[in-house]
Design an enzyme around this catalytic site. Sequence first.
Site, PDB file in Angstrom:
ATOM      1  N   SER A   1      16.825   1.252   7.555  1.00 48.20           N
ATOM      2  CA  SER A   1      18.175   0.832   7.850  1.00 48.20           C
ATOM      3  C   SER A   1      18.789   1.775   8.509  1.00 48.20           C
ATOM      4  CB  SER A   1      18.839   0.443   6.846  1.00 48.20           C
ATOM      5  OG  SER A   1      19.257   1.577   6.015  1.00 48.20           O
ATOM      6  N   LYS A   2      20.034   1.548   9.026  1.00 47.33           N
ATOM      7  CA  LYS A   2      20.740   2.562  10.043  1.00 47.33           C
ATOM      8  C   LYS A   2      21.044   3.947   9.675  1.00 47.33           C
ATOM      9  CE  LYS A   2      23.249  -0.846  13.057  1.00 47.33           C
ATOM     10  NZ  LYS A   2      23.037  -2.075  12.376  1.00 47.33           N
ATOM     11  N   ARG A   3      21.174   3.980   8.251  1.00 50.03           N
ATOM     12  CA  ARG A   3      21.457   5.221   7.948  1.00 50.03           C
ATOM     13  C   ARG A   3      20.229   6.254   8.044  1.00 50.03           C
ATOM     14  NH1 ARG A   3      19.587   5.271   2.510  1.00 50.03           N
ATOM     15  NH2 ARG A   3      19.112   3.069   2.051  1.00 50.03           N
TER      16      ARG A   3
END
Length: 523
Positions: A276-278
């Site tokens: 995911s984005k993180r």
Amino acid sequence: MQLAEGKRLLHTSQDSLKWKKNNMDNIRVRFAPSPTGFLHVGNARTALFNWLFARHNRGTYILRIEDTDEERSTGEYEEKLIEDLEWLALEWDEGPVKGGGSGPYRQSQRLNIYQSFTEKLLEEGKAYYCFCSIEELEKEKKQAVSRGETPVYSGKCRMISLEDAKKRICAGEQGVVRLKTPGKGELSFEDLVRGRVCFNLKYQGDPVLVRSSGLPAYNYAVVIDDSLMKITHVIRGEDHLSNMPRQLLTYEALSFPPPKFAHLSMVMGEDNTRLSKRHGATSVDQFKTDGILSAALINYLALLGWAPSDGSEVLTLEDVVRQFDILKVSKSAAIFDYDKLHWLNRQHMRKLIPSEQAKQSYPYLYKAGLMPEEQDMSGNHWEWLEKAMEYFIEKVDHFSDLPEHFNALFEFSLDELDVEAQEILNSECAGKVLKSIADKIKKIVLLDFDKYAELTKEIKAETGCKGKDLFRPLRVALTTKTSGLDLDKFIPLVEEGARLVFPKPMLNCALRITKVIDHIKLK
RNA sequence: GCCCCUGUCGUCUAGCUUGGUCUAGGACAUCGCCCUUUCAAGGCGGCAACACGGGUUCAAAUCCCGUCGGGGGCGCCA
């Protein structure tokens, strides 16, 4: 036992050949994304594996847009999706825009198709209307979980006759259509990557086929679409594996022969949670703006869960197409490794021809304010860029890192010298060396590296400075930095670049030396 | 909680189907050396794994069982 048996079937060469003969003709696969966001690399990998399977087997690759989620699907995302797929060069043979014989290719345009099948299932008594409220169902579910059981819909609306149900619907009552499932027995199928997978049907309740809005549920629409589009192999993410019982049951109710299935493992971040984005960049679009070549991304994605039998790693799309084998795809989840992607990108960058390197780098340099507008780029500009890239390509692993390196050619600020550079310039030798070069450089029209080498020889003889004492002052004087650039590349680039028009002017070596001497004198 | 999938170096993987050729191979990362007037790049080398426990067998990474770990699913989302 079963699993080993199944796998063997697919691997013995004789059987494999037979299997190919029977099943490999008219291969049709599809990638069926929903346009609810940017294309995630995990989905891109699914698209890629489908595409590879199609191309390797000379089959047909279909793009289908699953936009039955009214709230989240948008036309802009669909456009973006198509743009990203095109950038990846995963061209489809049938799909939106392109068309084909099994359209339409957007689920939102196929609603009447689903409806006619629903009528049929209802008439045949294979499906029924259900009027249970969401609250009611929630409650039942919670109770089941608290008892430690798998929540399964009770099927109580099966009692309602079709006649009564239709009356209630006509009267305006909201209802869904559910599939009747056996509620017992076992169901198994042969997964191309996992082998035989079994499910106990007592955990499979009656799934919703049509929502109260009249739109089909995903598991219903896919089955109809895949059947009507004559999909032979469904290759998708492992998150769909547990949908298999209801889908297989739907195939059966509809009297459609199910295709073959292959469930791909998930793509994870370094902490082993779904990427995911993180974790960093996740969308294809983001890798593109970061200056990753599509060839490199494709190469990396192909290697995530698959490896060619010869073990080679830097591969072109054609290499991968030739060697790809869905049966050799790994079963376990893979962690996305940005380092390896970057390394691969570096390899692909180097393989580009010089003109392509220049072309690819230009947008990043233009955006950073280092290159003129495209219409102001002369042939000499491009030639210069090519030469520069020949050198800088070694320094970076993606294009977006280029401006930072190119800056060293344009920037010449003596006010920002670091301590070490100051010290070097203040050394005894520096004074002598700079004075000597200043006299000589004026007589040289265009300093190339050969002339520079001659120069340094003369300076060495004249001043008695050599080695570090000779070269470090020269480096600082020309670049203002104590490290970073090879002078044999730097000098011709700056000399030629100084004759071109750039948004920020580039100083030639003679000017640089003059400025440094002035700078020292001022002190 | 329940169901399903999965488990080889830090990471991606080769090997597993057909047990011995595996003192487990490659790549990325990391460390060291060489090259180099700097930084990189490049070359060379090092470190590093069969989740655990039981079987079966002369022999297990490979076959069987169990345990544990990880992931996915349990929607009128897809």
